[in-house]
Design a protein around this motif. Structure first.
Motif, PDB file in Angstrom:
ATOM      1  N   ILE A  18      29.510  37.798  36.858  1.00 33.69           N
ATOM      2  CA  ILE A  18      28.859  39.322  36.846  1.00 33.69           C
ATOM      3  C   ILE A  18      29.715  39.789  38.026  1.00 33.69           C
ATOM      4  O   ILE A  18      29.955  41.184  37.776  1.00 33.69           O
ATOM      5  CB  ILE A  18      27.429  39.122  37.303  1.00 33.69           C
ATOM      6  N   GLY A  19      30.066  39.202  39.074  1.00 29.94           N
ATOM      7  CA  GLY A  19      30.834  39.806  39.968  1.00 29.94           C
ATOM      8  C   GLY A  19      32.194  40.307  39.568  1.00 29.94           C
ATOM      9  O   GLY A  19      32.623  41.575  39.878  1.00 29.94           O
ATOM     10  N   ARG A  20      32.928  39.463  38.890  1.00 27.85           N
ATOM     11  CA  ARG A  20      34.236  39.928  38.206  1.00 27.85           C
ATOM     12  C   ARG A  20      33.988  41.006  37.535  1.00 27.85           C
ATOM     13  O   ARG A  20      34.574  42.122  37.303  1.00 27.85           O
ATOM     14  CB  ARG A  20      34.747  38.670  37.773  1.00 27.85           C
ATOM     15  N   ALA A  21      33.099  40.963  36.507  1.00 28.68           N
ATOM     16  CA  ALA A  21      32.862  41.874  35.438  1.00 28.68           C
ATOM     17  C   ALA A  21      32.468  43.201  36.290  1.00 28.68           C
ATOM     18  O   ALA A  21      32.975  44.649  35.917  1.00 28.68           O
ATOM     19  CB  ALA A  21      31.740  41.458  34.388  1.00 28.68           C
ATOM     20  N   THR A  22      31.709  43.266  37.187  1.00 29.59           N
ATOM     21  CA  THR A  22      31.427  44.511  37.899  1.00 29.59           C
ATOM     22  C   THR A  22      32.528  45.138  38.754  1.00 29.59           C
ATOM     23  O   THR A  22      32.802  46.307  38.746  1.00 29.59           O
ATOM     24  CB  THR A  22      30.300  44.186  39.145  1.00 29.59           C
ATOM     25  N   ALA A  23      33.314  44.297  39.492  1.00 29.91           N
ATOM     26  CA  ALA A  23      34.306  44.675  40.132  1.00 29.91           C
ATOM     27  C   ALA A  23      35.423  45.505  39.251  1.00 29.91           C
ATOM     28  O   ALA A  23      36.092  46.551  39.488  1.00 29.91           O
ATOM     29  CB  ALA A  23      35.181  43.555  40.867  1.00 29.91           C
ATOM     30  N   LYS A  24      35.691  44.888  37.892  1.00 34.56           N
ATOM     31  CA  LYS A  24      36.745  45.392  36.947  1.00 34.56           C
ATOM     32  C   LYS A  24      36.058  46.453  36.659  1.00 34.56           C
ATOM     33  O   LYS A  24      37.105  47.763  36.299  1.00 34.56           O
ATOM     34  CB  LYS A  24      37.011  44.476  35.793  1.00 34.56           C
ATOM     35  N   ALA A  31      36.710  53.672  41.167  1.00 30.73           N
ATOM     36  CA  ALA A  31      36.607  53.037  42.588  1.00 30.73           C
ATOM     37  C   ALA A  31      37.712  52.246  43.219  1.00 30.73           C
ATOM     38  O   ALA A  31      38.311  51.561  42.275  1.00 30.73           O
ATOM     39  CB  ALA A  31      35.233  52.261  42.583  1.00 30.73           C
ATOM     40  N   THR A  32      37.822  52.291  44.489  1.00 34.33           N
ATOM     41  CA  THR A  32      38.720  51.383  45.008  1.00 34.33           C
ATOM     42  C   THR A  32      37.839  50.085  45.380  1.00 34.33           C
ATOM     43  O   THR A  32      36.764  50.319  46.236  1.00 34.33           O
ATOM     44  CB  THR A  32      39.361  51.981  46.475  1.00 34.33           C
ATOM     45  N   VAL A  33      38.348  48.868  44.933  1.00 37.86           N
ATOM     46  CA  VAL A  33      37.173  47.565  45.101  1.00 37.86           C
ATOM     47  C   VAL A  33      37.729  46.564  45.947  1.00 37.86           C
ATOM     48  O   VAL A  33      38.806  46.330  46.085  1.00 37.86           O
ATOM     49  CB  VAL A  33      36.969  47.217  43.747  1.00 37.86           C
ATOM     50  N   ILE A  34      37.015  46.180  47.064  1.00 36.33           N
ATOM     51  CA  ILE A  34      37.184  44.907  47.910  1.00 36.33           C
ATOM     52  C   ILE A  34      36.505  43.957  47.227  1.00 36.33           C
ATOM     53  O   ILE A  34      35.270  43.814  47.036  1.00 36.33           O
ATOM     54  CB  ILE A  34      36.742  45.447  49.066  1.00 36.33           C
ATOM     55  N   VAL A  35      37.389  42.913  46.592  1.00 38.88           N
ATOM     56  CA  VAL A  35      36.590  41.687  45.874  1.00 38.88           C
ATOM     57  C   VAL A  35      36.652  40.679  47.054  1.00 38.88           C
ATOM     58  O   VAL A  35      37.601  40.296  47.894  1.00 38.88           O
ATOM     59  CB  VAL A  35      37.608  41.153  44.718  1.00 38.88           C
ATOM     60  N   THR A  36      35.278  40.089  46.963  1.00 40.87           N
ATOM     61  CA  THR A  36      35.297  39.020  48.078  1.00 40.87           C
ATOM     62  C   THR A  36      34.607  37.589  47.280  1.00 40.87           C
ATOM     63  O   THR A  36      33.747  38.009  46.484  1.00 40.87           O
ATOM     64  CB  THR A  36      34.432  39.408  49.239  1.00 40.87           C
ATOM     65  N   ASP A  37      35.045  36.657  47.665  1.00 40.04           N
ATOM     66  CA  ASP A  37      34.405  35.448  47.182  1.00 40.04           C
ATOM     67  C   ASP A  37      34.734  34.351  48.190  1.00 40.04           C
ATOM     68  O   ASP A  37      35.778  34.182  48.829  1.00 40.04           O
ATOM     69  CB  ASP A  37      35.003  35.203  45.766  1.00 40.04           C
ATOM     70  N   GLY A  43      38.800  34.920  43.023  1.00 40.76           N
ATOM     71  CA  GLY A  43      38.744  36.220  43.533  1.00 40.76           C
ATOM     72  C   GLY A  43      40.367  36.882  43.524  1.00 40.76           C
ATOM     73  O   GLY A  43      40.453  38.031  43.011  1.00 40.76           O
ATOM     74  N   LEU A  44      41.346  36.116  43.834  1.00 40.94           N
ATOM     75  CA  LEU A  44      42.815  36.753  43.421  1.00 40.94           C
ATOM     76  C   LEU A  44      42.984  36.906  42.113  1.00 40.94           C
ATOM     77  O   LEU A  44      43.669  37.773  41.638  1.00 40.94           O
ATOM     78  CB  LEU A  44      43.689  35.592  43.963  1.00 40.94           C
ATOM     79  N   GLU A  45      42.456  36.188  41.138  1.00 42.75           N
ATOM     80  CA  GLU A  45      42.364  36.250  39.924  1.00 42.75           C
ATOM     81  C   GLU A  45      41.791  37.608  39.274  1.00 42.75           C
ATOM     82  O   GLU A  45      42.346  38.277  38.513  1.00 42.75           O
ATOM     83  CB  GLU A  45      42.095  35.244  38.881  1.00 42.75           C
ATOM     84  N   THR A  46      40.590  37.804  40.092  1.00 39.65           N
ATOM     85  CA  THR A  46      39.956  39.183  39.674  1.00 39.65           C
ATOM     86  C   THR A  46      40.804  40.437  39.910  1.00 39.65           C
ATOM     87  O   THR A  46      40.968  41.461  39.291  1.00 39.65           O
ATOM     88  CB  THR A  46      38.566  39.292  40.378  1.00 39.65           C
ATOM     89  N   VAL A  47      41.319  40.379  41.279  1.00 44.34           N
ATOM     90  CA  VAL A  47      42.179  41.409  41.872  1.00 44.34           C
ATOM     91  C   VAL A  47      43.445  41.720  40.854  1.00 44.34           C
ATOM     92  O   VAL A  47      43.979  42.658  40.649  1.00 44.34           O
ATOM     93  CB  VAL A  47      42.624  41.117  43.367  1.00 44.34           C
ATOM     94  N   GLN A  48      44.300  40.346  40.353  1.00 46.98           N
ATOM     95  CA  GLN A  48      45.301  40.607  39.394  1.00 46.98           C
ATOM     96  C   GLN A  48      44.826  41.288  38.092  1.00 46.98           C
ATOM     97  O   GLN A  48      45.662  42.051  37.628  1.00 46.98           O
ATOM     98  CB  GLN A  48      45.635  39.002  39.184  1.00 46.98           C
ATOM     99  N   GLN A  49      43.670  40.938  37.831  1.00 39.13           N
ATOM    100  CA  GLN A  49      43.098  41.753  36.340  1.00 39.13           C
ATOM    101  C   GLN A  49      43.035  42.981  36.427  1.00 39.13           C
ATOM    102  O   GLN A  49      43.026  43.840  35.711  1.00 39.13           O
ATOM    103  CB  GLN A  49      41.883  40.703  36.045  1.00 39.13           C
ATOM    104  N   ILE A  50      42.562  43.417  37.849  1.00 35.72           N
ATOM    105  CA  ILE A  50      42.181  44.824  38.045  1.00 35.72           C
ATOM    106  C   ILE A  50      43.518  45.748  38.227  1.00 35.72           C
ATOM    107  O   ILE A  50      43.775  46.862  37.831  1.00 35.72           O
ATOM    108  CB  ILE A  50      41.298  45.110  39.273  1.00 35.72           C
ATOM    109  N   GLY A  51      44.332  45.256  39.268  1.00 29.62           N
ATOM    110  CA  GLY A  51      45.512  45.733  39.202  1.00 29.62           C
ATOM    111  C   GLY A  51      45.732  46.774  40.959  1.00 29.62           C
ATOM    112  O   GLY A  51      44.974  45.962  41.745  1.00 29.62           O
ATOM    113  N   GLY A  52      45.924  47.680  40.940  1.00 28.01           N
ATOM    114  CA  GLY A  52      46.308  48.267  42.271  1.00 28.01           C
ATOM    115  C   GLY A  52      45.178  48.768  42.931  1.00 28.01           C
ATOM    116  O   GLY A  52      45.247  49.123  44.130  1.00 28.01           O
ATOM    117  N   LYS A  53      44.024  48.863  42.539  1.00 24.97           N
ATOM    118  CA  LYS A  53      42.872  49.464  42.922  1.00 24.97           C
ATOM    119  C   LYS A  53      41.803  48.562  43.433  1.00 24.97           C
ATOM    120  O   LYS A  53      40.778  48.775  43.833  1.00 24.97           O
ATOM    121  CB  LYS A  53      42.038  50.391  42.081  1.00 24.97           C
TER     122      LYS A  53
END
Length: 251
Positions: A18-24, A31-37, A43-53
């Motif tokens: 749910i956290g990954r789906a929400t961040a994306k 939004a600019t999203v700060i992903v934490t885990d 967490g790094l994979e989530t950021v990679q999927q999102i990109g620059g934001k």
């Protein structure tokens, strides 16, 4: 595509589910999203999927020092915080009755699922106020409404989140903080954690048959509810319980 444009949002436990789906979804909506885990690779994979934001911070939500560090860092780097999604949580061993759970297991469950939410609100509210107001979404569960004999500590922890959310909401409203706080209550969602309590096909089918709508939920089903509560569309919503469970709580 711009429902939360310009907002800075912190999502805990965003390395999966749910956290990954929400961040994306929040990033897709501006939004600019700060992903934490605590799970750095996830967490790094989530950021990679999102990109620059988005960017990642390693974060144990049960540690007060981590909350201080991350909130201070967001204010220093992004300059504001407009939304907080207290999503990080654990389900623990299954089954786990109150007679078989150890005190150590009970305390670990509450330290992450309850104390993590408490600390998020404690440090998040001042940051949101400083930023002109904002929204907190606390992830509870359908378990907050029902007896959970096979998940004793988990059910207790999610009931505490449900009640504490209302406390934060009313306190902030009465003080004029312009900070809203709501809880989201997922039903049976197919995430790594959700699948952990469905040990085999028989258990999965038995559970599916209990869902009036007839199918399991997906992480994105919960993410859309969170998006609404973070957005200004929900400006008049605080202290509410958003149940997303395929109808189970209506039985």
């Amino acid at each position: 595509m711009n429902r939360v444009a310009g907002k800075v949002v912190l999502v805990t436990g965003a390395g999966s589910g749910i956290g990954r789906a929400t961040a994306k979804l929040l990033a897709d909506e501006g939004a600019t999203v700060i992903v934490t885990d605590i799970n750095r690779p996830g967490g790094l994979e989530t950021v990679q999927q999102i990109g620059g934001k988005a960017r990642f911070e390693e974060h144990d939500t049960a540690r007060e020092a981590d909350w201080k560090r991350i909130i201070d860092d967001i204010l220093a780097r992004e300059g504001a915080l407009h939304g907080l999604v207290n999503n990080a949580g654990i389900a623990g061993p299954f089954p786990a009755t109150f007679e078989t759970e150890t005190l150590e297991q009970w305390r670990r469950m509450l330290s992450i699922n309850v104390e993590g939410v408490f600390l998020g609100c404690k440090y998040g509210v001042p940051a949101l106020r400083q930023s002109g107001g904002g929204s907190i979404v606390n992830l509870s569960s359908l378990a907050a409404f029902l007896g959970t004999p096979d998940l004793s500590a988990y059910g207790a922890s999610k009931g505490a989140v449900r009640q504490f959310t209302k406390t934060v909401a009313i306190d902030c409203a009465r003080k004029g903080y312009k900070v809203r706080c709501n809880s989201v209550h997922p039903g049976v969602i197919l995430t790594p954690m959700g699948e952990g309590i469905l040990p085999n096909d028989k258990a999965r089918e038995r559970t599916r048959q209990r869902i009036p709508i007839g199918v399991f939920g997906a992480p994105e089903d919960i993410a859309y509810g969170i998006l609404y509560l973070i957005s200004d569309e929900a400006r008049f919503v605080t202290g509410a319980e958003l149940v997303i469970d395929g109808g189970m709580n209506a039985i």
